[in-house]
Design a protein around this motif. Structure first.
Motif, PDB file in Angstrom:
ATOM      1  N   LYS A   8     -34.851 -30.805  27.693  1.00 26.40           N
ATOM      2  CA  LYS A   8     -33.926 -32.061  27.493  1.00 26.40           C
ATOM      3  C   LYS A   8     -34.815 -33.184  26.965  1.00 26.40           C
ATOM      4  CE  LYS A   8     -31.291 -35.653  29.385  1.00 26.40           C
ATOM      5  NZ  LYS A   8     -30.826 -36.260  30.915  1.00 26.40           N
ATOM      6  N   TYR A  11     -35.850 -32.541  23.488  1.00 23.48           N
ATOM      7  CA  TYR A  11     -34.786 -32.523  22.420  1.00 23.48           C
ATOM      8  C   TYR A  11     -34.775 -34.256  22.114  1.00 23.48           C
ATOM      9  CZ  TYR A  11     -30.035 -32.673  20.727  1.00 23.48           C
ATOM     10  OH  TYR A  11     -28.853 -32.896  19.761  1.00 23.48           O
ATOM     11  N   LEU A  12     -34.588 -34.983  23.262  1.00 28.11           N
ATOM     12  CA  LEU A  12     -34.376 -36.460  23.050  1.00 28.11           C
ATOM     13  C   LEU A  12     -35.733 -37.140  22.264  1.00 28.11           C
ATOM     14  CD1 LEU A  12     -32.601 -37.284  26.225  1.00 28.11           C
ATOM     15  CD2 LEU A  12     -31.832 -37.067  24.121  1.00 28.11           C
ATOM     16  N   PHE A  15     -36.067 -36.918  18.345  1.00 25.93           N
ATOM     17  CA  PHE A  15     -35.261 -38.001  17.685  1.00 25.93           C
ATOM     18  C   PHE A  15     -35.558 -39.436  17.877  1.00 25.93           C
ATOM     19  CE2 PHE A  15     -32.306 -34.197  18.075  1.00 25.93           C
ATOM     20  CZ  PHE A  15     -32.528 -33.703  16.568  1.00 25.93           C
ATOM     21  N   SER A  21     -30.520 -43.375  10.719  1.00 26.35           N
ATOM     22  CA  SER A  21     -29.731 -42.887  11.668  1.00 26.35           C
ATOM     23  C   SER A  21     -28.888 -41.815  11.397  1.00 26.35           C
ATOM     24  CB  SER A  21     -29.183 -43.967  12.257  1.00 26.35           C
ATOM     25  OG  SER A  21     -28.028 -44.575  11.296  1.00 26.35           O
ATOM     26  N   VAL A  24     -30.324 -38.554  12.260  1.00 21.42           N
ATOM     27  CA  VAL A  24     -30.426 -37.951  13.285  1.00 21.42           C
ATOM     28  C   VAL A  24     -28.915 -37.305  13.812  1.00 21.42           C
ATOM     29  CG1 VAL A  24     -30.622 -38.969  15.586  1.00 21.42           C
ATOM     30  CG2 VAL A  24     -32.066 -39.744  13.900  1.00 21.42           C
ATOM     31  N   PHE A  25     -27.896 -38.217  13.400  1.00 25.60           N
ATOM     32  CA  PHE A  25     -26.570 -37.724  13.665  1.00 25.60           C
ATOM     33  C   PHE A  25     -26.258 -36.118  13.123  1.00 25.60           C
ATOM     34  CE2 PHE A  25     -25.347 -42.196  14.047  1.00 25.60           C
ATOM     35  CZ  PHE A  25     -25.448 -42.331  15.469  1.00 25.60           C
ATOM     36  N   LYS A  28     -28.323 -33.625  15.055  1.00 24.31           N
ATOM     37  CA  LYS A  28     -27.824 -33.333  16.538  1.00 24.31           C
ATOM     38  C   LYS A  28     -26.744 -32.754  16.605  1.00 24.31           C
ATOM     39  CE  LYS A  28     -29.770 -37.304  19.077  1.00 24.31           C
ATOM     40  NZ  LYS A  28     -29.491 -38.343  19.987  1.00 24.31           N
ATOM     41  N   GLY A  29     -25.783 -32.934  15.326  1.00 20.01           N
ATOM     42  CA  GLY A  29     -24.559 -32.191  15.383  1.00 20.01           C
ATOM     43  C   GLY A  29     -24.798 -30.568  14.644  1.00 20.01           C
ATOM     44  N   SER A  31     -27.486 -28.963  15.477  1.00 24.35           N
ATOM     45  CA  SER A  31     -28.128 -28.290  16.630  1.00 24.35           C
ATOM     46  C   SER A  31     -27.102 -27.933  17.548  1.00 24.35           C
ATOM     47  CB  SER A  31     -29.024 -29.201  17.400  1.00 24.35           C
ATOM     48  OG  SER A  31     -28.346 -30.240  18.013  1.00 24.35           O
ATOM     49  N   ILE A  32     -25.968 -28.653  17.945  1.00 22.07           N
ATOM     50  CA  ILE A  32     -24.869 -28.298  18.710  1.00 22.07           C
ATOM     51  C   ILE A  32     -23.944 -27.085  17.986  1.00 22.07           C
ATOM     52  CG2 ILE A  32     -22.642 -29.034  19.291  1.00 22.07           C
ATOM     53  CD1 ILE A  32     -23.758 -31.793  19.715  1.00 22.07           C
TER      54      ILE A  32
END
Length: 55
Positions: A8, A11-12, A15, A21, A24-25, A28-29, A31-32
């Motif tokens: 965790k 991961y944080l 970014f 930005s 980054v979104f 993250k999307g 990776s999910i």
């Protein structure tokens, strides 16, 4: 439990200084999305393994 917290943090931290930005979104999307696809692959494999690999 310590390993999950370490992942965790990595991961944080990945970014923290990432610009712009919207990238980054997107990342993250993505990776999910990859985690969901990986979970589905494991589920499909285990389902086939427990049902005798009948196609």
């Amino acid at each position: 439990m310590g390993t999950l917290l370490h992942f965790k943090d990595l991961y944080l931290e990945a970014f923290d200084d990432c610009k712009p930005s919207y990238v980054v979104f997107f990342l993250k999307g993505y990776s999910i999305f990859c985690a969901v696809m990986l979970f589905m692959a494991f589920y499909a494999f285990l389902y086939r393994a427990f049902t005798g690999f009948e196609f």
